[in-house]
Design a protein around this motif. Structure first.
Motif, mmCIF file in Angstrom:
data_model
loop_
_atom_site.group_PDB
_atom_site.id
_atom_site.type_symbol
_atom_site.label_atom_id
_atom_site.label_comp_id
_atom_site.label_asym_id
_atom_site.label_seq_id
_atom_site.Cartn_x
_atom_site.Cartn_y
_atom_site.Cartn_z
ATOM 1 N N HIS A 66 0.831 -1.205 0.000
ATOM 2 C CA HIS A 66 0.000 0.000 0.000
ATOM 3 C C HIS A 66 0.864 1.252 0.000
ATOM 4 C CE1 HIS A 66 -2.418 3.157 2.138
ATOM 5 N NE2 HIS A 66 -3.233 2.830 1.160
ATOM 6 N N GLN A 67 1.899 1.278 0.840
ATOM 7 C CA GLN A 67 2.804 2.421 0.857
ATOM 8 C C GLN A 67 3.577 2.531 -0.452
ATOM 9 O OE1 GLN A 67 4.961 1.174 4.388
ATOM 10 N NE2 GLN A 67 4.067 2.849 5.596
ATOM 11 N N GLU A 107 1.544 4.281 -3.051
ATOM 12 C CA GLU A 107 1.538 5.724 -2.844
ATOM 13 C C GLU A 107 2.840 6.367 -3.327
ATOM 14 O OE1 GLU A 107 0.905 5.933 1.342
ATOM 15 O OE2 GLU A 107 -1.289 5.991 1.160
ATOM 16 N N ARG A 108 3.939 5.630 -3.296
ATOM 17 C CA ARG A 108 5.252 6.162 -3.667
ATOM 18 C C ARG A 108 5.676 5.751 -5.075
ATOM 19 N NH1 ARG A 108 4.587 5.603 1.522
ATOM 20 N NH2 ARG A 108 5.643 6.970 3.028
ATOM 21 N N LYS A 109 4.765 5.195 -5.840
ATOM 22 C CA LYS A 109 4.976 4.808 -7.237
ATOM 23 C C LYS A 109 5.941 3.638 -7.415
ATOM 24 C CE LYS A 109 4.129 9.473 -9.078
ATOM 25 N NZ LYS A 109 4.677 10.541 -9.958
#
Length: 313
Positions: free
Chosen positions: A227-228, A231-233
């Protein structure tokens, strides 16, 4: 008692028999190879999506690289999925797989399906694909390079062992387990590490289309959940096989409903292994067992620079 002529005749006969035995073995092996060649080229007998697995510690695996090369050239393989569950390994191992995947991507779609973990060289492999899918709780990232060595000098002092060396340069054979490295050796290793790290970092930035600030935020060897990572591509989507199939079919034009076939190097080389085993049996039967080579397997060592996530235990 046999005469000299009889002895000569017997030796000549044995040489002839041995020659024809060898010829028979070679013909048998060639026949086995011809029978399995077609099966290896198209194991499933029709169009497919090939899936390969990168698991455990990554090293330079020639059999796996040859498998990737075959998948690139097989017209029946319409796409390749790389399932990754690895903490990383040697940087050379990750680099060679990355390059092989980029060659495949020139002719057909390639996607990564992250399982529990794709860190360090494992993430390097994922970056070689055009679409990365991970589960929400998968672990990705750890963009960095590591070199570890042991300084056993205090232990040697305790047991009273002196290790002496005559070297052409202070940095020859450094760092050494027999004492702390000189400053020149430390600087040398730092240069080596940073050269490889810059290459890895820029590779990720280019493949994931990250801005300098975005790249700086993830290139500190941190690990992230899927998931993180999204968010950070570092990840393109959350999901599994179904999401990979959706991307292949809807965005890359792969035919709907193709079978996903697991392809493994050891299975695809099995017919040749069987041929070798059959040859060994034939040699044994024909009285030529001394020609059979030993099958000792050397233990794998993790040498060279390492891109490996090592959580504390």
């Amino acid at each position: 008692m046999a005469s000299a002529d009889d002895v000569i005749d017997r030796r000549a006969l044995r040489r002839k028999v041995t020659f024809w035995r060898v010829v028979a073995v070679l013909i048998a092996l060639l026949g086995i190879g011809a029978l399995v060649a077609t099966a290896i080229e198209a194991p499933s007998g029709g169009d497919q999506i090939a899936r390969v697995s990168v698991e455990g510690v990554i090293t330079e695996d020639r059999d796996f690289l040859e498998l990737l090369d075959r998948l690139k050239n097989q017209t029946s393989v319409k796409a390749v999925i790389v399932r990754i569950n690895s903490p990383g390994g040697t940087t050379v191992g990750g680099e060679t797989i990355y390059e092989a995947l980029r060659r495949i991507a020139e002719v057909k779609p390639v996607a990564a399906e992250v399982g529990t973990l794709a860190a360090s060289a494992g993430y390097m492999v994922a970056a070689g694909t055009d679409y990365i899918v991970a589960h929400r709780t998968s672990i990705v990232g750890s963009i960095g390079v590591l070199f570890q060595y042991v300084d056993a000098s205090k232990l040697l002092d305790t047991v009273g062992v002196d290790v002496n060396a005559i070297k052409s340069s202070p940095i020859k054979a450094e760092p050494s387990p027999f004492g702390p490295p000189p400053p020149e050796a430390t600087a040398m290793m730092e240069r080596l590490i940073m050269d490889t790290f810059v290459w890895f970092r820029e590779l990720v930035g280019e493949r994931r289309k990250l801005s300098p600030s975005e790249l700086a935020a993830v290139a500190d060897a941190s690990v992230y959940s899927g998931h993180q990572g999204l968010e950070r591509k570092l990840v393109d989507a959350i999901g599994g096989e179904a999401e990979v199939r959706r991307w292949l079919e809807e965005e890359r034009g792969v035919s709907t409903g193709l079978e996903i076939v697991d392809r493994k190097p050891e299975e695809e080389t099995l017919p040749f292994s069987l041929a070798a085993s059959a040859g060994a049996v034939l040699l044994e039967t024909l009285g030529l067992s001394a020609w059979v080579l030993p099958s000792d397997i050397e233990a794998i060592r993790l040498d060279g620079l390492v891109s490996l996530w090592q959580p504390s235990r």
